[in-house]
Design a protein around this motif. Structure first.
Motif, PDB file in Angstrom:
ATOM      1  N   SER A   1      -2.662  -6.769   5.993  1.00  0.00           N
ATOM      2  CA  SER A   1      -2.076  -5.431   5.917  1.00  0.00           C
ATOM      3  C   SER A   1      -1.753  -5.148   4.462  1.00  0.00           C
ATOM      4  O   SER A   1      -1.402  -6.050   3.710  1.00  0.00           O
ATOM      5  CB  SER A   1      -0.808  -5.332   6.771  1.00  0.00           C
ATOM      6  OG  SER A   1       0.205  -6.170   6.271  1.00  0.00           O
ATOM      7  N   ASN A   2      -1.938  -3.913   4.094  1.00  0.00           N
ATOM      8  CA  ASN A   2      -1.761  -3.532   2.706  1.00  0.00           C
ATOM      9  C   ASN A   2      -1.056  -2.184   2.657  1.00  0.00           C
ATOM     10  O   ASN A   2      -1.602  -1.181   3.111  1.00  0.00           O
ATOM     11  CB  ASN A   2      -3.144  -3.447   2.045  1.00  0.00           C
ATOM     12  CG  ASN A   2      -3.049  -3.028   0.597  1.00  0.00           C
ATOM     13  OD1 ASN A   2      -2.045  -3.260  -0.062  1.00  0.00           O
ATOM     14  ND2 ASN A   2      -4.091  -2.379   0.113  1.00  0.00           N
ATOM     15  N   GLU A   3       0.167  -2.181   2.146  1.00  0.00           N
ATOM     16  CA  GLU A   3       0.936  -0.937   2.096  1.00  0.00           C
ATOM     17  C   GLU A   3       1.070  -0.456   0.653  1.00  0.00           C
ATOM     18  O   GLU A   3       1.398  -1.242  -0.225  1.00  0.00           O
ATOM     19  CB  GLU A   3       2.364  -1.161   2.625  1.00  0.00           C
ATOM     20  CG  GLU A   3       2.422  -1.535   4.079  1.00  0.00           C
ATOM     21  CD  GLU A   3       3.818  -2.035   4.478  1.00  0.00           C
ATOM     22  OE1 GLU A   3       4.817  -1.462   3.999  1.00  0.00           O
ATOM     23  OE2 GLU A   3       3.885  -3.002   5.237  1.00  0.00           O
ATOM     24  N   LEU A   4       0.803   0.811   0.451  1.00  0.00           N
ATOM     25  CA  LEU A   4       1.040   1.413  -0.865  1.00  0.00           C
ATOM     26  C   LEU A   4       1.639   2.805  -0.670  1.00  0.00           C
ATOM     27  O   LEU A   4       0.998   3.688  -0.112  1.00  0.00           O
ATOM     28  CB  LEU A   4      -0.264   1.522  -1.664  1.00  0.00           C
ATOM     29  CG  LEU A   4      -0.158   2.253  -3.010  1.00  0.00           C
ATOM     30  CD1 LEU A   4       0.709   1.477  -3.990  1.00  0.00           C
ATOM     31  CD2 LEU A   4      -1.535   2.495  -3.613  1.00  0.00           C
ATOM     32  N   PHE A   5       2.872   2.969  -1.108  1.00  0.00           N
ATOM     33  CA  PHE A   5       3.557   4.266  -1.002  1.00  0.00           C
ATOM     34  C   PHE A   5       4.042   4.674  -2.384  1.00  0.00           C
ATOM     35  O   PHE A   5       4.675   3.889  -3.073  1.00  0.00           O
ATOM     36  CB  PHE A   5       4.747   4.185  -0.035  1.00  0.00           C
ATOM     37  CG  PHE A   5       4.325   4.210   1.411  1.00  0.00           C
ATOM     38  CD1 PHE A   5       3.795   3.074   2.005  1.00  0.00           C
ATOM     39  CD2 PHE A   5       4.430   5.372   2.162  1.00  0.00           C
ATOM     40  CE1 PHE A   5       3.373   3.094   3.333  1.00  0.00           C
ATOM     41  CE2 PHE A   5       4.021   5.409   3.495  1.00  0.00           C
ATOM     42  CZ  PHE A   5       3.491   4.269   4.080  1.00  0.00           C
ATOM     43  N   LYS A   6       3.719   5.917  -2.759  1.00  0.00           N
ATOM     44  CA  LYS A   6       4.159   6.395  -4.066  1.00  0.00           C
ATOM     45  C   LYS A   6       4.821   7.758  -3.930  1.00  0.00           C
ATOM     46  O   LYS A   6       4.323   8.616  -3.186  1.00  0.00           O
ATOM     47  CB  LYS A   6       2.969   6.493  -5.025  1.00  0.00           C
ATOM     48  CG  LYS A   6       2.367   5.121  -5.319  1.00  0.00           C
ATOM     49  CD  LYS A   6       1.283   5.192  -6.360  1.00  0.00           C
ATOM     50  CE  LYS A   6       1.815   4.790  -7.702  1.00  0.00           C
ATOM     51  NZ  LYS A   6       0.724   4.642  -8.699  1.00  0.00           N
ATOM     52  N   GLY A   7       5.908   7.936  -4.649  1.00  0.00           N
ATOM     53  CA  GLY A   7       6.635   9.199  -4.502  1.00  0.00           C
ATOM     54  C   GLY A   7       7.144   9.756  -5.815  1.00  0.00           C
ATOM     55  O   GLY A   7       7.471   9.020  -6.740  1.00  0.00           O
TER      56      GLY A   7
END
Lengths: 467, 247
Positions: free
Chosen positions: A316-322
């Motif tokens: 699993s690979n999570e990438l969140f940018k804000g």
């Protein structure tokens, strides 16, 4: 002083009693019991509040204090959809299915193809395929989890239903458009169910839009089953007005060798919470979970990601940018659970935030819970400002400060946007991000508070192939 | 006069670094500023470029006869001043092509010219890339991200070639370069020298000046130019070091 928060709860309990015949009219037997039980859970738990760990940084009490209307049947009056909503994704050939105020509005309630694919209204599917619906409905989204989930289970009457049989590939993306257009504040509870058979392939574009400035509270649950070796490419585009709240819970259940890519692009909305729950319950399954959010004013966005590594050899690979401007706030809670059996797990998690002002907030909480010993896991979270050295570098080349910031912000968000695999959609999202950064995105045009962007056109990437 | 600096004093965080510096640069001239570390060479360069925190407490910087001290960094660039950075910043996600086209079109708008078409821009870029021996792939990459020291410096001169400034200040452009890269960079600079522009080349070592031959050499020490001369001064400094000038 009477608490409208409680008054909404009581109003819902009474409404359920009065309308349950109508709510349950299409229900398979098992579902009727599930609804009544769920209502009891809601009765006991009520709405989640900030006392709960999961909801500590997301306060929905103000949103719950409005006097919302509920719709227990679809509006008989036929709306001219083209007048209130026009999808601006050019060159994107999709099968569009549409919900208006939570109700499926296409003339043909279920589209069925020769190879067995079914697509359309959940209410219609309950009626025509009760067995199929009953075997997945509520299987992943546990009504006991919290009051909102229970409430949705009790009330949800309609939503999208998609069934892709074994070995079927849909060449054209399915676009699920959910529009709210009502002359009063409205509480909408939709339920979407997607069932993918073995070796099936599907691209889903899920758009949540508001078309006026009326407040809505949308409590939505998606249950998505990926059979063995199924591939799902999933996008959420969220563009709601500042009065609106969206609580969106997505449960992805993955069998062996299935591949999920899901990308949540949040461009506007008063309060948006995306709860993404991925269960990797077969070997060699994988999930890419991406998100980008651009908020300003007093907007709030909350991404809760839970990945359950239940079997070996999954990734699993999570990438969140804000990007948070003005007084906006963001929450990211990423929880990775690696169970004892899940050896050779690869799990990565990244959340990066840029705060444009001293009053913007971001709250990142990575959490790894690992019971297996042969795993590769990592997490990283950053909250920072734009690099002043880089801004100076760009300015020293003649780029004005506003454009230098835009270039940098755009570049920051682009890492997530580049993950969008459908080209016309990527171009459109790209365009929306640029408009959003300049304060020119459609939904804010009518908003007096905002929309005073730097104005100057900025030219971006040249596509070398096209020259 | 292209550049005239009169009695310049610059402070950083209240500490005076430049302490009464005078310099005149005419069109067609190349000036070398040499000196030991920590004497204010980079401070001078960044103050001329308009970096925040570099406070001019006294004196004047005139560019083509007008004071630039109240101008923003971008305005100085638009008027034709270019700084080649000693430490070029990495900007992840912003491609060189994208960045340069934005910059060039801002310059063109400032000069009341229409934006450059994509094909003209690319043609121009290809020419300038050849000049600096820059291979194709580099310009599609993010600005300076993961570049070697040599690539970063070549990228600075490449940007200079694209922006065609009147006054270029090159801050230790030779540092971190091997001899081949140094020649490429120097050849690039020499190709751009003309009677209509001027250069201020800041360097620690005489080596660069074998390839970029200056008209004047100045020694910067303790915030002032303490000695000026022709190109032969550089050789003398190479032989004798700076100590003899310090008394």
């Amino acid at each position: 002083m009477p608490n409208t928060y409680t008054s909404l709860k009581n109003k819902l309990i009474n409404a359920f009693e009065r309308h349950k015949g109508q709510i349950m009219q299409n229900d398979p037997e098992a579902l009727k019991d599930m609804r009544s039980e769920a209502m009891e859970v809601f009765h006991k738990q009520g709405f989640p509040d900030t006392q709960l760990e999961d909801w500590k940084n997301t306060d929905i009490s103000a949103a719950l204090s409005r006097d919302y209307a509920f719709l227990f049947e679809t509006e008989p009056e036929k709306m001219n959809l083209d007048k209130i909503f026009k999808c601006k994704i050019q060159d994107l050939n999709t099968d569009q299915i549409t919900l208006l105020n939570g109700w499926y509005i296409e003339d043909q309630k279920l589209k069925e193809t020769d190879d067995g694919m079914i697509m359309g209204s959940l209410a219609a599917a309950m009626d025509k395929y009760p067995g199929l619906v009953a075997s997945y409905f509520g299987k992943y989204a546990d009504p006991q989890k919290n009051g909102l989930q229970a409430l949705n289970t009790a009330f949800a009457q309609d939503g999208f239903f998609i069934y892709v049989p074994d070995n079927v590939t849909l060449d054209i993306p399915v676009q699920m458009v959910s529009i709210i257009n009502w002359n009063k504040d409205l509480l909408v509870q939709t339920r979407n169910l997607v069932i993918m058979g073995k070796n099936s392939k599907l691209t889903l574009v899920h758009c949540d839009d508001s078309t006026n400035q009326q407040a809505i509270f949308k409590n939505s649950i998606n249950e998505i089953h990926l059979g063995e070796n199924a591939t799902l490419d999933h996008y959420k585009l969220q563009n709601l007005n500042n009065q609106s709240s969206l609580i969106n819970s997505s449960y992805f259940y993955q069998e062996s060798n299935s591949k999920l890519s899901t990308n949540a692009i949040t461009l506007n909305g008063g309060l948006i919470r995306n709860h993404t729950h991925v269960t990797l319950d077969g070997e060699n399954a994988g999930a890419d979970i991406y998100g980008a959010y651009l908020m300003d004013q007093k907007q709030h966005v909350d991404n809760q990601v839970f990945v359950d590594h239940a079997r070996p050899n999954c990734y699993s690979n999570e990438l969140f940018k804000g990007i948070m401007d003005e007084e906006a706030s963001a929450v990211f809670n990423g929880h990775i659970l690696v169970r004892q059996d899940a050896q050779k797990t690869n799990a990565y998690q990244n959340n990066h935030n840029i705060l444009m002002t001293d009053t913007a907030r971001a709250n990142a909480k990575p959490f790894l819970e690992i019971y297996a010993d042969d795993v590769k896991c990592s997490h990283g979270a950053t909250i920072g400002q734009l690099d002043p050295e880089a801004i100076f570098y760009l300015r020293s080349r003649g780029i004005c400060e506003a454009n230098a910031r835009l270039l940098m912000l755009y570049a920051f968000a682009a890492e997530v946007i580049r993950k969008v695999k459908i080209e016309p959609l990527r171009e459109r999202v790209d365009e929306m991000i640029r408009q959003r950064l300049k304060g020119e995105l459609h939904i804010c045009e009518t908003c007096a508070l905002h929309c005073d962007g730097p104005g100057k056109e900025i030219i971006f990437e040249i596509d070398m192939d096209k020259v | 006069m292209l550049l005239e600096i009169k009695d310049l004093h610059v402070e950083i965080d209240g500490k005076e670094i430049i302490r009464g510096l005078n310099l005149k640069v005419k069109n067609g001239e190349t000036h070398a500023i040499m000196g030991p570390n920590g004497t204010g060479k980079s401070t001078l360069a960044l103050a001329i470029a308009g970096k925040e925190g570099y406070e001019v407490t006294q004196g004047e910087v005139l560019y083509k006869g007008n004071s630039i001290l109240d101008m923003s960094p971008e305005e100085r660039s638009l008027k034709g001043i270019f700084l080649g950075f000693q430490y070029p910043v990495e900007i992840p996600g912003v491609s060189i092509t994208n960045f340069l086209r934005t910059a060039i079109n801002e310059h063109r708008e400032y000069n009341k010219q229409p934006p450059l078409s994509a094909s003209d821009f690319l043609k121009n870029m290809e020419e300038k890339k050849k000049l600096l021996d820059i291979h194709s792939k580099l310009t599609n990459r993010s600005v300076n991200e993961g570049f070697s020291g040599g690539e970063k410096k070549r990228n600075e001169i490449f940007q200079m070639a694209m922006l065609e400034p009147s006054l270029s200040i090159l801050d230790e452009t030779d540092s971190g370069l091997d001899i081949d890269a140094l020649k490429v960079v120097a050849n690039g600079v020499n190709a751009l020298r003309s009677k209509d522009n001027g250069f201020v080349v800041i360097t620690h070592y005489q080596r660069l000046l074998d390839y970029i031959i200056p008209d004047f050499v100045h020694v910067l020490f303790d915030g002032r130019l303490i000695k000026s001369g022709g190109k032969e001064l550089a050789l003398e400094l190479e032989e004798r070091g700076y100590e003899w000038l310090k008394e």
